[in-house]
Design an enzyme around this catalytic site. Structure first.
Site, PDB file in Angstrom:
ATOM      1  N   TYR A  79      -5.090   0.889   4.095  1.00  0.00           N
ATOM      2  CA  TYR A  79      -6.409   1.179   4.658  1.00  0.00           C
ATOM      3  C   TYR A  79      -7.100   2.249   3.826  1.00  0.00           C
ATOM      4  CZ  TYR A  79      -4.434  -1.002   8.860  1.00  0.00           C
ATOM      5  OH  TYR A  79      -3.842  -1.871   9.734  1.00  0.00           O
ATOM      6  N   ASP A  93     -12.966   7.786  17.091  1.00  0.00           N
ATOM      7  CA  ASP A  93     -13.835   7.172  16.080  1.00  0.00           C
ATOM      8  C   ASP A  93     -15.286   7.530  16.402  1.00  0.00           C
ATOM      9  OD1 ASP A  93     -14.680   5.487  18.153  1.00  0.00           O
ATOM     10  OD2 ASP A  93     -13.577   3.739  17.418  1.00  0.00           O
TER      11      ASP A  93
END
Length: 307
Positions: A79, A93
């Site tokens: 990632y 997030d």
């Protein structure tokens, strides 16, 4: 189910993989449904969910390739993600509410010094807003209902975590290679905590997953443009690609016939494959079965049906 016959899903019996470069703002399930429609495939599933806002490689298994999904899910994946320093959110997030903030901004050297603690076999607590089940209920459902969610830490193998960019004092770009079940949002949260400045993920892209790379993936626009055409079929990769890390054992014609019926079948010995190892058997280049190797035979736990 009610009375009568269950409705059989129509569609083509196609097996293999379609690699998608997922756009942001779409669930992994929605991508699977779009691919199933575009290929008129009877059966499709994905190897490893990506959060709706995340982009990058989403490998879609078609037909018999769905039997190889666990191997892709278990494989290493990488990632690239951006952490916003100075703020913690309730979702870890950018979608959530800011629950803590700080004026502290660590420099690159301080960040790099902290990354080592996140490499190797680590214990990671998944985000409160995640699909982890607690007593049979998804964590995010409880979190949305305002419950204080307690999630147990679980082991995660992190192969590598490196700083790749520092666009400004508020943001750091990292790359992580990890095993199954890793939460990038947890890394951002825990790194921010370790640095004493808080942090959350604002951008996330899966660069590769097992044998599949994002740069080889089709965009949703391409899939829609090629939907229901023979050209889209040319992008389907063989089922065998999902077995990348497992050893291949060639089987005899008799062995192939026995394996196809679900019985142990004779395979030719291969270097480095030992008693009890997981492997797959092939006949004339095609995967026949997946199972355990024991004394010259493969004992199948998954048999591939070729139409």
């Amino acid at each position: 189910m009610g009375t009568g016959m269950a409705r059989k899903r129509k569609g083509r019996d196609i097996s293999g993989w379609l690699v998608v470069d997922k756009p942001a703002g779409m669930t992994s399930t929605a991508v699977v449904n779009k691919v199933r429609w575009a290929l008129d495939a009877k059966k499709a599933g994905h190897a490893g969910t990506l959060d709706p806002e995340a982009t990058g490689v989403l490998a879609i298994a078609l037909g018999e390739a769905t039997k190889t999904v666990p191997h892709v899910t278990d494989a290493l994946k990488a990632y690239r993600f951006t952490v916003r320093l100075g703020q913690a959110t309730n979702t870890d997030d950018g979608e959530g509410e800011v629950i803590a903030s700080s004026d502290a901004r660590p420099d690159d050297a301080e960040i790099k010094a902290e990354l080592g603690a996140f490499v190797g076999e680590i214990m990671q607590v998944p985000p409160k807003f995640s699909a982890v089940k607690i007593d049979g209920e998804r964590a995010y459902k409880r979190a949305r209902d305002g419950e204080d969610v307690e999630i147990a830490a679980r082991p995660l193998w992190v192969e590598e975590l490196v700083l790749v960019d520092r666009p400004d004092p508020d943001h750091v770009v990292l790359e992580m290679t990890c095993g199954k079940g890793g939460y990038v949002r947890s890394v951002a949260r825990d790194l921010g905590a370790a640095l004493g400045c808080h942090g959350h993920v604002v951008a996330l892209r899966r660069i590769w997953s097992g044998p599949f790379e994002a740069e080889d993936g089709l965009s949703l626009e391409q899939i829609e443009a090629l939907a229901r055409t023979p050209e889209l079929d040319t992008h389907i990769r063989p089922l065998e690609d999902g077995l990348g890390d497992l050893p291949e054992l060639k089987c005899t014609p008799e062995g192939a016939a026995r394996l196809r019926n679900g019985n142990p079948g004779m395979v030719l010995s291969a270097e480095g494959v030992e008693y009890g190892d997981e492997a797959w058997a092939s006949f004339q280049g095609e995967a026949v079965a997946l199972g355990l190797y024991r004394s010259g035979e493969l004992h199948p736990n998954r048999v591939f049906v070729r139409t």
